[in-house]
Design a protein around this motif. Structure first.
Motif, PDB file in Angstrom:
ATOM      1  N   MET A   2       0.848  -1.202   0.000  1.00 22.58           N
ATOM      2  CA  MET A   2       0.000   0.000   0.000  1.00 22.58           C
ATOM      3  C   MET A   2       0.880   1.247   0.000  1.00 22.58           C
ATOM      4  N   LYS A   3       0.700   2.095  -0.987  1.00 20.21           N
ATOM      5  CA  LYS A   3       1.497   3.331  -1.053  1.00 20.21           C
ATOM      6  C   LYS A   3       0.623   4.528  -0.686  1.00 20.21           C
ATOM      7  N   LEU A  12       4.181   5.084  10.554  1.00 19.35           N
ATOM      8  CA  LEU A  12       3.568   4.237   9.513  1.00 19.35           C
ATOM      9  C   LEU A  12       4.672   3.499   8.755  1.00 19.35           C
ATOM     10  N   LYS A  13       5.747   4.231   8.514  1.00 17.36           N
ATOM     11  CA  LYS A  13       6.877   3.632   7.793  1.00 17.36           C
ATOM     12  C   LYS A  13       7.509   2.509   8.616  1.00 17.36           C
ATOM     13  N   ASN A  45       4.847   0.403   5.995  1.00 15.79           N
ATOM     14  CA  ASN A  45       4.017   1.008   4.955  1.00 15.79           C
ATOM     15  C   ASN A  45       4.884   1.902   4.084  1.00 15.79           C
ATOM     16  N   ASN A  46       4.532   1.971   2.825  1.00 20.36           N
ATOM     17  CA  ASN A  46       5.258   2.825   1.897  1.00 20.36           C
ATOM     18  C   ASN A  46       4.579   4.200   1.922  1.00 20.36           C
ATOM     19  N   GLU A  54      -3.377   2.470   9.815  1.00 21.88           N
ATOM     20  CA  GLU A  54      -3.169   1.422   8.814  1.00 21.88           C
ATOM     21  C   GLU A  54      -4.475   0.661   8.566  1.00 21.88           C
ATOM     22  N   TYR A  93      -6.810   2.848   6.499  1.00 18.99           N
ATOM     23  CA  TYR A  93      -6.440   2.873   5.086  1.00 18.99           C
ATOM     24  C   TYR A  93      -6.918   1.588   4.394  1.00 18.99           C
ATOM     25  N   LYS A  94      -6.781   0.477   5.119  1.00 19.54           N
ATOM     26  CA  LYS A  94      -7.230  -0.794   4.517  1.00 19.54           C
ATOM     27  C   LYS A  94      -8.733  -0.777   4.301  1.00 19.54           C
TER      28      LYS A  94
END
Ligand SMILES: Nc1ncnc2c1ncn2[C@@H]1O[C@H](COP(=O)(O)OP(=O)(O)O[C@H]2O[C@H](CO)[C@@H](O)[C@H](O)[C@H]2O)[C@@H](O)[C@H]1O
Length: 482
Positions: free
Chosen positions: A1-2, A30-31, A35-36, A467, A470-471
């Protein structure tokens, strides 16, 4: 996921309030969770003046829909102590004031920036899955995606999350500021872009983002009511199935009482705390005494922060023999009031009416108590920074303050004091209670200190929750395709 995380303010590059802290910390965490993520912000004048190591990566891009066809360039840097890349959208004519919200045409800045971000993403990060926009300044991004680029091969697939850090600021402008965006005319009606004859950028963000979230669970509920909804409660209620509340964290690496170089002495125990306090009293010209509790306020000085309540009762509280330290800038009526107050009580009140991150840390570390009697508070960071340095918050139980501060009872694990009704009488009661414990119940006060130091507001949980969110947003899209 970007993920693209887009904000007008990001620590350490440009900060006015709490939004900057979140935008400078959340992407790092997040990184860390693999996560990107990258960050995008305007290249404000304050950044040009203070950061000369940013790298030019492209020039001569032009926004896709916006009326203003001026070119912009893109620079690249990093969030400190991380490998999170920050991109800066540069147009010197538009972002040219010392104060980042000091420009004459904030609508033009915001709309030009939003459309430019999409051009940049299309060219440089076409595989972006989701954009997390923040507050009204970046709220047109979802509106552009859903109206102007929904058929675009690249931009048409991107999902959006809008985070509301403060519903009190909406970006309300005259009709011409809608026209310059390049959004279609037919959406200028009360159901979409129009707001009582004006346009409202935040409203557009709420309507067109896939998910809306705000910075605490309680505030997510509150904003759906007329009392806290600033006339957008109806729009928010219509979005309630897509409305979440994720409490902010604070950056435990940067705000670490054991390693923070800005404070007088690392805080390992209560004695260290007292040493910080004595040094703070000395620095600010207050009477130096460990018996007199130091209560502080670090804030933008606006009505939101409950300053009218403080005005009403501060002299009663000073009679309780305590010291009051203010660090803040804002409304002249409050600046004048605090200025006057410190003139009348030079050994008891210290008014610091400027912006100073270094002094802020010394105050967080050197105070006994921290005041936040807010009228409303989406999350609030000051109470969390305070507790991290063993300073006891006194708050109004609203929004994120209600979600982070637990009333202290002798048997319980409380970490502060608070009140519910927005009255100066109740604020005074809470202050009196805190002063009583400080002066008369030493053992309990130390327990409170320990409870504050033990409270955990680190970003790990916040990042995990984002996260998940976002999903959910990405799943929504798949649902739509089936
Ligand atoms: N003069 C000064 N000198 C140095 N530092 C100063 C300062 N004045 C303020 N600050 C700092 O600015 C930040 C203020 O953050 P808050 O979250 O308390 O409020 P703010 O209303 O700006 O944020 C909004 O967004 C945040 C983030 O989501 C929400 O927590 C909040 O409820 C919402 O109102 C703190 O880090 C504070 O130390």
């Amino acid at each position: 996921m970007k993920i693209a995380y887009v904000s007008f303010e990001v620590v350490p590059f440009a900060k006015v309030g709490g939004l900057a802290d979140v935008a400078g910390a959340l992407p790092k965490y997040l990184k860390k969770r693999k996560n990107n993520v990258f960050v995008v912000m305007p290249f404000h004048k304050v950044i040009r003046d203070n950061f000369n190591n940013l790298k030019l990566i492209s020039e001569d891009f032009v926004p896709l829909s916006h009326e203003l066809k001026q070119p912009f360039s893109v620079y690249e840097g990093k969030l400190p102590e991380s490998d999170v890349v920050v991109y800066f959208i540069k147009n010197n004519e538009l972002f040219n004031t010392k104060d980042i919200y000091g420009g004459r045409d904030l609508a033009l800045q915001s709309s030009y920036f939003c459309d430019s971000v999409l051009k940049f993403i299309k060219e440089i990060h076409p595989d972006t899955d989701l954009i997390n926009v923040n507050d009204w300044q970046t709220s047109l991004i979802p509106a552009y995606l859903k109206n102007n680029y929904f058929l675009d091969d690249i931009l048409g697939n991107i999902k959006t999350v809008l985070t509301i850090h403060n519903l009190g600021y909406q970006g309300i402008f005259t009709r011409d500021k809608f026209d310059l965006t390049g959004l279609p005319d037919f959406i200028f009606n009360p159901e979409y872009a129009e707001f009582y004859g004006y346009t409202n950028y935040l409203k557009l963000g709420i309507i067109y983002s896939d998910i809306v979230n705000t910075v605490s669970k309680t505030y997510a509920e509150e904003i759906q009511t007329a009392e806290f909804g600033y006339q957008l409660d109806g729009v928010l209620r219509s979005k309630k199935d897509f409305l979440y509340g994720i409490i902010n964290g604070i950056d435990y690496e940067e705000y670490n009482p054991l390693t923070d170089k800005r404070i007088f002495k690392p805080i390992k125990n209560y004695n260290d705390k007292i040493e910080n306090k004595l040094k703070l009293q000395e620095k600010l010209g207050l009477k130096i005494s460990k018996d007199v509790p130091v209560t502080s306020l670090i804030s933008r000085l606006y009505d939101q922060k409950g300053l009218d309540l403080i005005q009403e009762i501060i002299e009663y509280s000073l009679a309780l023999d305590f010291q009051f330290v203010i660090l803040g800038t804002g409304d002249k009526k409050y600046e004048d009031f605090f200025n006057e107050l410190s003139k009348r009580y030079p050994k008891q009140v210290s008014s610091n009416l400027f912006f100073d991150l270094d002094l802020a840390q010394k105050i967080y570390a050197g105070s006994d108590m921290f005041l936040m009697p807010s009228l409303y508070e989406p999350c609030g960071l000051g109470q969390m920074y305070s507790m991290r340095y063993g300073t006891v918050p006194i708050v109004r139980y609203t929004g994120g303050l209600a979600d982070t501060v637990i009333e202290f009872y002798e048997e319980g694990n409380g970490n502060g004091f608070g009140f519910y009704d927005y009255t100066s009488k109740d604020l005074l009661n809470a202050i009196t209670k805190a002063v009583f414990y400080y002066k008369k119940r030493n053992k309990e006060w130390k327990k409170l200190f320990d409870n504050c130091m033990k409270s955990n507001f680190s970003y790990e949980t916040t990042a995990l929750n984002y996260e998940h969110l976002y999903k959910v947003a990405l799943e929504l899209s798949r649902g739509g395709e089936d």
